[in-house]
Design a protein around this motif. Structure first.
Motif, short mmCIF file in Angstrom:
data_model
loop_
_atom_site.label_atom_id
_atom_site.label_comp_id
_atom_site.label_asym_id
_atom_site.label_seq_id
_atom_site.Cartn_x
_atom_site.Cartn_y
_atom_site.Cartn_z
N GLY A 194 0.86 -1.17 0.00
CA GLY A 194 0.00 0.00 0.00
C GLY A 194 0.90 1.22 0.00
N PHE A 195 0.48 2.31 -0.67
CA PHE A 195 1.35 3.47 -0.84
C PHE A 195 0.67 4.74 -0.34
CE2 PHE A 195 2.35 0.48 -4.23
CZ PHE A 195 3.74 0.41 -4.20
N GLY A 196 1.47 5.64 0.24
CA GLY A 196 1.01 6.98 0.60
C GLY A 196 1.99 8.02 0.08
N ILE A 197 1.47 9.06 -0.57
CA ILE A 197 2.30 10.11 -1.14
C ILE A 197 1.80 11.46 -0.65
CG2 ILE A 197 2.98 11.29 -3.28
CD1 ILE A 197 2.77 8.59 -4.70
N ASN A 198 2.72 12.31 -0.21
CA ASN A 198 2.33 13.64 0.24
C ASN A 198 3.47 14.61 0.01
OD1 ASN A 198 0.33 15.35 1.45
ND2 ASN A 198 1.59 15.43 3.29
N THR A 199 3.13 15.87 -0.25
CA THR A 199 4.10 16.92 -0.54
C THR A 199 3.95 18.05 0.47
OG1 THR A 199 4.16 16.42 -2.90
CG2 THR A 199 4.81 18.64 -2.26
N GLY A 200 5.05 18.66 0.84
CA GLY A 200 4.99 19.79 1.75
C GLY A 200 6.35 20.20 2.24
N LEU A 201 6.35 21.20 3.10
CA LEU A 201 7.58 21.77 3.65
C LEU A 201 7.98 20.98 4.89
CD1 LEU A 201 9.33 24.22 2.82
CD2 LEU A 201 8.14 25.51 4.61
N VAL A 228 13.85 13.53 7.48
CA VAL A 228 12.86 14.54 7.11
C VAL A 228 11.76 14.49 8.17
CG1 VAL A 228 13.27 14.67 4.63
CG2 VAL A 228 11.84 12.84 5.51
N ILE A 229 11.41 15.67 8.68
CA ILE A 229 10.49 15.74 9.82
C ILE A 229 9.45 16.81 9.55
CG2 ILE A 229 10.31 16.22 12.30
CD1 ILE A 229 13.24 15.36 12.54
N GLY A 230 8.20 16.50 9.90
CA GLY A 230 7.15 17.50 9.77
C GLY A 230 5.81 16.85 9.46
N SER A 231 4.77 17.66 9.50
CA SER A 231 3.42 17.18 9.25
C SER A 231 3.27 16.48 7.90
CB SER A 231 2.44 18.35 9.36
OG SER A 231 1.13 17.94 9.05
N PRO A 232 3.88 16.97 6.81
CA PRO A 232 3.73 16.27 5.53
C PRO A 232 4.21 14.82 5.59
CG PRO A 232 4.57 18.48 5.16
CD PRO A 232 4.62 18.26 6.63
N VAL A 233 5.26 14.55 6.37
CA VAL A 233 5.76 13.18 6.52
C VAL A 233 4.73 12.34 7.27
CG1 VAL A 233 7.66 11.75 7.36
CG2 VAL A 233 8.11 14.08 6.57
N ASN A 234 4.18 12.90 8.35
CA ASN A 234 3.19 12.17 9.14
C ASN A 234 1.96 11.84 8.30
OD1 ASN A 234 4.95 12.61 11.26
ND2 ASN A 234 3.84 14.39 12.02
#
Length: 313
Positions: free
Chosen positions: A223-230, A246-252
């Protein structure tokens, strides 16, 4: 660039040398890690080494000695990847991990990425943390716990090795970086520490490549999850023990999207979906309540095989 190829197969040394020389690089070769050891003091920009070689020293040990001896980047290549060797290689400072048989274009692309990194700055992974806009790709094996309960430990480990090898190859083929392995899954980053002209598209194409490769194996799926952000990206830890992170809400959010994905499903967060709109067939938005995320997230699913990569000038 000055490049050293280390492999016990003469054909590999010859063809890699020929194609890299045609790109304008200075290339030399050795038939074993033991033979290459005395040459580590030379000013290499890149060393590409096989993992399994004669002479009593494998590629992982050679990697550690090469990294201790100088500043050359070291990439490993193998036809028989395992989770232990790949994780160990990344932990010990390998800049890439090629799976044999690989296309010559894959090798050329690897060298071009390293050349770009040396031209722009030292490897960004060793910099202090800074903010970067990146695309995160998580992949995790669906039903692996149940599967591993039904088979021997050796069978379970072999299947996981095969699946993660598919993911590694797909990420590298699309210009991404494997950041870490997490249980029976992995995290990849597009856009850092190496630059990428189309990080969202690269992540989607890598997910599809991995999905198709795993389909050919049969049985278990990702299963895959993709997200973009700062995110905050760079060195994490103390002086004695550091790693790129890499740390931050986009990773979560990317991690939670992966958890919500069904077998073979590629779920995409809102910012990545906005960048992909018009280039890929996406589902209508649906709103998900994701564990640990304060607000509902608008999610879309990739519906069809991936579009071709954009043509670069």
């Amino acid at each position: 660039m000055k490049i050293l190829i280390v492999d016990d197969e003469p054909g590999i040394r010859e063809v890699c040398g020929r194609v890299l020389r045609s790109e304008g690089h200075e290339v030399q070769s050795c038939a074993s890690a033991v033979e290459a050891l005395p040459r580590l003091a030379e000013a290499w920009d890149l060393i590409v080494s096989d993992v399994t070689m004669p002479g009593g020293m494998d590629g992982n040990e050679f990697l550690r000695r090469a990294r201790a001896a100088g500043t050359a980047d070291v990439a490993l290549m193998t036809a028989y990847p395992t989770v232990e060797s790949s994780v160990g290689a990344l932990h010990d400072g390998a800049c890439d991990y090629l799976l044999k048989p690989f296309s010559l274009q894959t090798l050329v692309d690897l060298v071009r990425r390293r050349e770009c990194g040396k031209r722009v700055a030292p490897l960004r992974a060793m910099e202090s943390r800074r903010l970067r806009a990146v695309t995160i790709l998580f992949a995790d094996v669906r039903g692996f716990t149940t599967f591993s309960d039904r088979v021997s430990a050796d069978v379970a480990a072999t299947r996981l090795d095969e699946m993660l090898a598919c993911f590694i190859e797909a990420v590298h083929a699309e210009g991404g970086t494997i950041n870490k392995f997490i249980g029976d899954g992995a995290l990849a980053v597009f856009g850092d520490p190496l630059p990428h002209s189309d990080p969202d598209g690269g992540a989607v194409r890598a997910a599809v490549r991995a999905r198709e490769a795993v389909e050919r194996l049969g049985g278990l799926r990702f299963g895959f999850g993709i997200n973009t952000g700062l995110v905050a990206a760079g060195r994490l830890g103390s002086d004695g023990s550091t790693e790129y992170a890499v740390i931050g809400s986009p990773v979560n959010i990317a991690a939670r999207l992966e958890e919500a994905a069904a077998e073979g499903q590629i779920l995409i967060g809102p910012e990545a979906a906005a960048h992909l709109q018009g280039r890929f067939a996406l589902s209508e938005e649906k709103v998900l309540i994701l564990k640990g995320v304060r607000v509902p997230v608008k999610v879309r699913e990739l519906l069809v095989p991936v579009a071709p990569a954009p043509v670069r000038a």
